[in-house]
Motif scaffolding. Structure first.
Motif, PDB file in Angstrom:
ATOM      1  N   GLU A 179       0.839  -1.188   0.000  1.00 32.76           N
ATOM      2  CA  GLU A 179       0.000   0.000   0.000  1.00 32.76           C
ATOM      3  C   GLU A 179       0.877   1.243   0.000  1.00 32.76           C
ATOM      4  OE1 GLU A 179      -2.625   2.370   3.255  1.00 32.76           O
ATOM      5  OE2 GLU A 179      -3.178   0.266   2.991  1.00 32.76           O
ATOM      6  N   GLN A 180       0.528   2.198  -0.840  1.00 34.96           N
ATOM      7  CA  GLN A 180       1.239   3.466  -0.899  1.00 34.96           C
ATOM      8  C   GLN A 180       0.229   4.599  -0.773  1.00 34.96           C
ATOM      9  OE1 GLN A 180       4.835   4.098  -1.400  1.00 34.96           O
ATOM     10  NE2 GLN A 180       3.997   5.996  -0.581  1.00 34.96           N
ATOM     11  N   SER A 181       0.393   5.407   0.244  1.00 37.43           N
ATOM     12  CA  SER A 181      -0.475   6.574   0.422  1.00 37.43           C
ATOM     13  C   SER A 181       0.315   7.815   0.030  1.00 37.43           C
ATOM     14  CB  SER A 181      -0.920   6.662   1.884  1.00 37.43           C
ATOM     15  OG  SER A 181      -1.735   7.797   2.079  1.00 37.43           O
ATOM     16  N   ILE A 182      -0.293   8.660  -0.819  1.00 33.65           N
ATOM     17  CA  ILE A 182       0.386   9.895  -1.219  1.00 33.65           C
ATOM     18  C   ILE A 182      -0.534  11.087  -0.969  1.00 33.65           C
ATOM     19  CG2 ILE A 182       1.811   8.737  -2.957  1.00 33.65           C
ATOM     20  CD1 ILE A 182       0.017   9.985  -5.104  1.00 33.65           C
ATOM     21  N   SER A 183       0.076  12.211  -0.677  1.00 40.45           N
ATOM     22  CA  SER A 183      -0.667  13.456  -0.501  1.00 40.45           C
ATOM     23  C   SER A 183      -1.094  13.957  -1.876  1.00 40.45           C
ATOM     24  CB  SER A 183       0.220  14.492   0.190  1.00 40.45           C
ATOM     25  OG  SER A 183      -0.461  15.724   0.296  1.00 40.45           O
ATOM     26  N   ILE A 184      -2.360  14.307  -2.002  1.00 36.45           N
ATOM     27  CA  ILE A 184      -2.898  14.734  -3.293  1.00 36.45           C
ATOM     28  C   ILE A 184      -3.141  16.242  -3.269  1.00 36.45           C
ATOM     29  CG2 ILE A 184      -4.789  14.488  -4.939  1.00 36.45           C
ATOM     30  CD1 ILE A 184      -3.141  11.975  -4.739  1.00 36.45           C
ATOM     31  N   ALA A 185      -2.319  16.962  -4.043  1.00 36.94           N
ATOM     32  CA  ALA A 185      -2.543  18.401  -4.227  1.00 36.94           C
ATOM     33  C   ALA A 185      -3.110  18.585  -5.631  1.00 36.94           C
ATOM     34  CB  ALA A 185      -1.244  19.171  -4.061  1.00 36.94           C
ATOM     35  N   GLN A 186      -4.351  19.041  -5.708  1.00 41.68           N
ATOM     36  CA  GLN A 186      -5.002  19.256  -6.994  1.00 41.68           C
ATOM     37  C   GLN A 186      -4.795  20.704  -7.438  1.00 41.68           C
ATOM     38  OE1 GLN A 186      -6.059  16.839  -8.670  1.00 41.68           O
ATOM     39  NE2 GLN A 186      -7.184  15.332  -7.454  1.00 41.68           N
ATOM     40  N   ASN A 187      -4.422  20.872  -8.690  1.00 41.96           N
ATOM     41  CA  ASN A 187      -4.102  22.194  -9.218  1.00 41.96           C
ATOM     42  C   ASN A 187      -4.902  22.485 -10.481  1.00 41.96           C
ATOM     43  OD1 ASN A 187      -1.418  22.566  -7.511  1.00 41.96           O
ATOM     44  ND2 ASN A 187      -1.322  20.540  -8.453  1.00 41.96           N
ATOM     45  N   LEU A 188      -5.232  23.759 -10.675  1.00 38.00           N
ATOM     46  CA  LEU A 188      -5.878  24.186 -11.917  1.00 38.00           C
ATOM     47  C   LEU A 188      -4.780  24.522 -12.915  1.00 38.00           C
ATOM     48  CD1 LEU A 188      -8.357  24.970 -13.599  1.00 38.00           C
ATOM     49  CD2 LEU A 188      -8.200  27.267 -12.590  1.00 38.00           C
ATOM     50  N   LEU A 189      -4.754  23.786 -14.026  1.00 37.37           N
ATOM     51  CA  LEU A 189      -3.741  23.983 -15.055  1.00 37.37           C
ATOM     52  C   LEU A 189      -4.363  24.592 -16.307  1.00 37.37           C
ATOM     53  CD1 LEU A 189      -1.866  20.531 -14.880  1.00 37.37           C
ATOM     54  CD2 LEU A 189      -1.648  22.508 -13.357  1.00 37.37           C
ATOM     55  N   GLY A 190      -3.593  25.394 -17.012  1.00 38.51           N
ATOM     56  CA  GLY A 190      -4.025  25.979 -18.269  1.00 38.51           C
ATOM     57  C   GLY A 190      -2.846  26.181 -19.192  1.00 38.51           C
ATOM     58  N   ILE A 191      -3.115  26.546 -20.442  1.00 40.49           N
ATOM     59  CA  ILE A 191      -2.016  26.755 -21.388  1.00 40.49           C
ATOM     60  C   ILE A 191      -1.254  28.022 -21.010  1.00 40.49           C
ATOM     61  CG2 ILE A 191      -3.268  25.569 -23.225  1.00 40.49           C
ATOM     62  CD1 ILE A 191      -3.768  28.364 -24.486  1.00 40.49           C
ATOM     63  N   LYS A 192      -0.076  28.167 -21.546  1.00 36.17           N
ATOM     64  CA  LYS A 192       0.763  29.322 -21.260  1.00 36.17           C
ATOM     65  C   LYS A 192       0.009  30.624 -21.550  1.00 36.17           C
ATOM     66  CE  LYS A 192       4.554  27.075 -20.152  1.00 36.17           C
ATOM     67  NZ  LYS A 192       5.119  27.137 -18.792  1.00 36.17           N
ATOM     68  N   GLY A 193       0.053  31.544 -20.590  1.00 33.24           N
ATOM     69  CA  GLY A 193      -0.597  32.837 -20.757  1.00 33.24           C
ATOM     70  C   GLY A 193      -2.027  32.900 -20.261  1.00 33.24           C
ATOM     71  N   ALA A 194      -2.629  31.751 -19.951  1.00 34.89           N
ATOM     72  CA  ALA A 194      -4.015  31.736 -19.458  1.00 34.89           C
ATOM     73  C   ALA A 194      -4.057  32.183 -18.001  1.00 34.89           C
ATOM     74  CB  ALA A 194      -4.617  30.344 -19.607  1.00 34.89           C
ATOM     75  N   LYS A 195      -5.205  32.711 -17.575  1.00 32.88           N
ATOM     76  CA  LYS A 195      -5.440  33.102 -16.188  1.00 32.88           C
ATOM     77  C   LYS A 195      -6.686  32.400 -15.670  1.00 32.88           C
ATOM     78  CE  LYS A 195      -3.413  37.684 -16.913  1.00 32.88           C
ATOM     79  NZ  LYS A 195      -3.661  39.159 -16.901  1.00 32.88           N
ATOM     80  N   VAL A 196      -6.848  32.390 -14.370  1.00 31.73           N
ATOM     81  CA  VAL A 196      -7.997  31.702 -13.766  1.00 31.73           C
ATOM     82  C   VAL A 196      -9.307  32.206 -14.372  1.00 31.73           C
ATOM     83  CG1 VAL A 196      -9.311  31.334 -11.644  1.00 31.73           C
ATOM     84  CG2 VAL A 196      -6.814  31.220 -11.594  1.00 31.73           C
ATOM     85  N   GLU A 197      -9.422  33.533 -14.533  1.00 32.58           N
ATOM     86  CA  GLU A 197     -10.678  34.103 -15.051  1.00 32.58           C
ATOM     87  C   GLU A 197     -10.952  33.724 -16.506  1.00 32.58           C
ATOM     88  OE1 GLU A 197      -7.636  37.547 -14.544  1.00 32.58           O
ATOM     89  OE2 GLU A 197      -8.289  35.732 -13.450  1.00 32.58           O
ATOM     90  N   ASP A 198      -9.939  33.212 -17.212  1.00 31.31           N
ATOM     91  CA  ASP A 198     -10.150  32.765 -18.601  1.00 31.31           C
ATOM     92  C   ASP A 198     -10.845  31.410 -18.663  1.00 31.31           C
ATOM     93  OD1 ASP A 198      -8.818  35.005 -19.666  1.00 31.31           O
ATOM     94  OD2 ASP A 198      -6.863  34.019 -19.461  1.00 31.31           O
ATOM     95  N   ILE A 199     -10.693  30.611 -17.604  1.00 33.25           N
ATOM     96  CA  ILE A 199     -11.153  29.220 -17.638  1.00 33.25           C
ATOM     97  C   ILE A 199     -12.677  29.140 -17.485  1.00 33.25           C
ATOM     98  CG2 ILE A 199     -10.955  26.944 -16.584  1.00 33.25           C
ATOM     99  CD1 ILE A 199      -8.378  27.922 -17.929  1.00 33.25           C
ATOM    100  N   LYS A 200     -13.317  28.548 -18.490  1.00 36.10           N
ATOM    101  CA  LYS A 200     -14.779  28.361 -18.481  1.00 36.10           C
ATOM    102  C   LYS A 200     -15.158  26.894 -18.291  1.00 36.10           C
ATOM    103  CE  LYS A 200     -15.036  32.714 -19.402  1.00 36.10           C
ATOM    104  NZ  LYS A 200     -15.276  33.648 -18.272  1.00 36.10           N
ATOM    105  N   GLU A 201     -14.264  26.000 -18.722  1.00 36.39           N
ATOM    106  CA  GLU A 201     -14.516  24.561 -18.615  1.00 36.39           C
ATOM    107  C   GLU A 201     -13.256  23.882 -18.101  1.00 36.39           C
ATOM    108  OE1 GLU A 201     -16.679  22.767 -22.021  1.00 36.39           O
ATOM    109  OE2 GLU A 201     -16.301  24.708 -22.983  1.00 36.39           O
ATOM    110  N   VAL A 202     -13.449  22.777 -17.381  1.00 38.60           N
ATOM    111  CA  VAL A 202     -12.306  22.053 -16.845  1.00 38.60           C
ATOM    112  C   VAL A 202     -12.521  20.556 -17.003  1.00 38.60           C
ATOM    113  CG1 VAL A 202     -13.154  21.818 -14.467  1.00 38.60           C
ATOM    114  CG2 VAL A 202     -10.699  21.999 -14.891  1.00 38.60           C
ATOM    115  N   TYR A 203     -11.428  19.840 -17.260  1.00 39.14           N
ATOM    116  CA  TYR A 203     -11.459  18.390 -17.435  1.00 39.14           C
ATOM    117  C   TYR A 203     -10.617  17.723 -16.344  1.00 39.14           C
ATOM    118  CZ  TYR A 203     -13.503  19.016 -22.079  1.00 39.14           C
ATOM    119  OH  TYR A 203     -14.344  19.348 -23.107  1.00 39.14           O
ATOM    120  N   SER A 204     -11.108  16.601 -15.848  1.00 41.16           N
ATOM    121  CA  SER A 204     -10.337  15.829 -14.875  1.00 41.16           C
ATOM    122  C   SER A 204     -11.037  14.495 -14.612  1.00 41.16           C
ATOM    123  CB  SER A 204     -10.179  16.600 -13.559  1.00 41.16           C
ATOM    124  OG  SER A 204      -9.239  15.946 -12.716  1.00 41.16           O
TER     125      SER A 204
END
Length: 373
Positions: A179-204
């Motif tokens: 068994e391996q337990s790892i800490s999960i840090a979830q991050n919002l990723l986007g293409i170079k130059g994008a900002k949070v306010e640009d993101i309308k849809e997200v995949y995961s």
């Protein structure tokens, strides 16, 4: 009216008779288990126990006592099963040594996924590996001997069990060996130059979306389920649209040349995922501390309680219990239970033997070491 001292005296006399009869009953139970062992029979015989209960209930003259008599008979049979289990010869467990050289490991997802991180944490960064699209593909690969070990997530600390993998472990008859337990840090990723306010849809992956739901809802970002977090990052990189983001790891961001637009957006900052390492054969290292098992129970009142009682009576800590529907049997379940212990401990082996005698079906899933990254 009888005085209390007279009543107590009569109870003592009856108890003396009951003890004498109980010893005689257990003596016969000892003869029964010898016969069962010689003829390869299971200790638990459902039809016989039903007959015993019904036969004795028919003997009750004071019908007010029916339920009390039922419990009395069931308790006696439970004790008889426990005694028989302690006398039944133990079948030696076939335990194999872990493979240490030329190991090939399979995991679900793509490079940069959390499964990939868990695999590297457990086996080391240089281990040979193959990634697969679906969880079941990893199990099929192990069955076909394409890999030596598989790695899949089993439980997240904030969103719970990944039930598909519970079912697959049971379906393919494999063993949990680590068994391996790892800490999960979830991050919002986007293409170079994008900002949070640009993101309308997200995949995961659905788990990634669940674990970051508060952030996504607060920013009115539409959610789309995808195969896994790293594959979602790859999709965003290939798409090249500033309005589309992914929930994934920083490793995936680096791998697919994306920007981290918002780091650590998980709802629970103590977010961990428990991954299991599984193999075709049982392995039980000397420093193993966790035992997993799966069983089914007869569909009657108190059957799960009996399992819990056995674990408690042997002073064993039960770490978790998970139920899954039994296919083709509505309202009946498989039960997955984890306990603390090692197969080298006689007390643990005695408890497992007793559990086998109490359950309808029983399978040891593994005895393994737990690691944290």
């Amino acid at each position: 009216m009888k005085d209390l001292e007279t009543c107590r005296k009569e109870i003592d006399e009856i108890d003396a008779q009951l003890i004498d009869l109980f010893e005689k009953r257990m003596g016969v139970a000892r003869d029964v288990v010898k016969y069962k062992a010689a003829h390869g029979m299971k200790i638990f015989q459902r039809e016989r126990e039903i007959q015993v209960v019904n036969k004795n209930l028919a003997r009750v003259k004071n019908k007010v006592l029916i339920n009390y008599v039922r419990n009395f008979i069931l308790n006696n049979m439970n004790l008889s099963r426990a005694y028989q289990a302690s006398l039944m010869p133990n079948s030696p467990l076939k335990i194999e040594q872990p493979k240490r050289e030329n190991i090939k490991v399979g995991y679900q997802g793509v490079p940069g996924s959390f499964s990939s991180q868990a695999m590297k944490s457990y086996f080391g960064k240089d281990v040979a590996s193959t990634n697969y699209e679906r969880f079941e593909d990893v199990f099929i690969a192990l069955k076909n001997k394409e890999i030596d070990y598989g790695v899949v997530p089993l439980e997240n600390s904030s969103t719970g069990a990944i039930n598909d993998n519970y079912d697959l472990i049971n379906k393919y008859g494999f063993y949990i060996v680590g068994e391996q337990s790892i800490s999960i840090a979830q991050n919002l990723l986007g293409i170079k130059g994008a900002k949070v306010e640009d993101i309308k849809e997200v995949y995961s992956h659905p788990q990634g979306l669940l674990q970051t739901s508060q952030f996504l809802d607060a920013h009115h970002i539409r959610k789309h389920r995808y195969l896994n977090t790293a594959a979602a990052a790859k999709l965003v990189a290939e798409n090249g649209d500033k309005a589309i983001g992914a929930i994934a790891s920083t490793e995936a961001a680096e791998l697919y040349d994306l920007d981290v637009l918002a780091p650590s957006i998980e709802n629970d900052k103590s977010n961990h995922t428990r991954f299991i390492v599984f193999a075709r054969h049982l392995e039980a290292p000397i420093d193993a501390t966790r035992i997993s098992m799966v069983f089914t129970l007869r569909h009657e009142v108190g059957s799960l309680y009996e399992v819990m009682r056995i674990i408690k009576d042997h002073f064993i800590n039960m770490a978790r219990v998970e139920s899954r529907p039994l296919p083709g049997n509505p309202w009946e379940y498989y039960f997955y239970v984890d306990i603390d212990g090692n197969l080298g401990d006689y007390n643990v082996l005695a408890a497992l033997q007793e559990l086998k005698a109490t359950t309808d079906s029983f399978r040891l899933l593994g005895n393994y070491e737990r690691k944290e990254a």
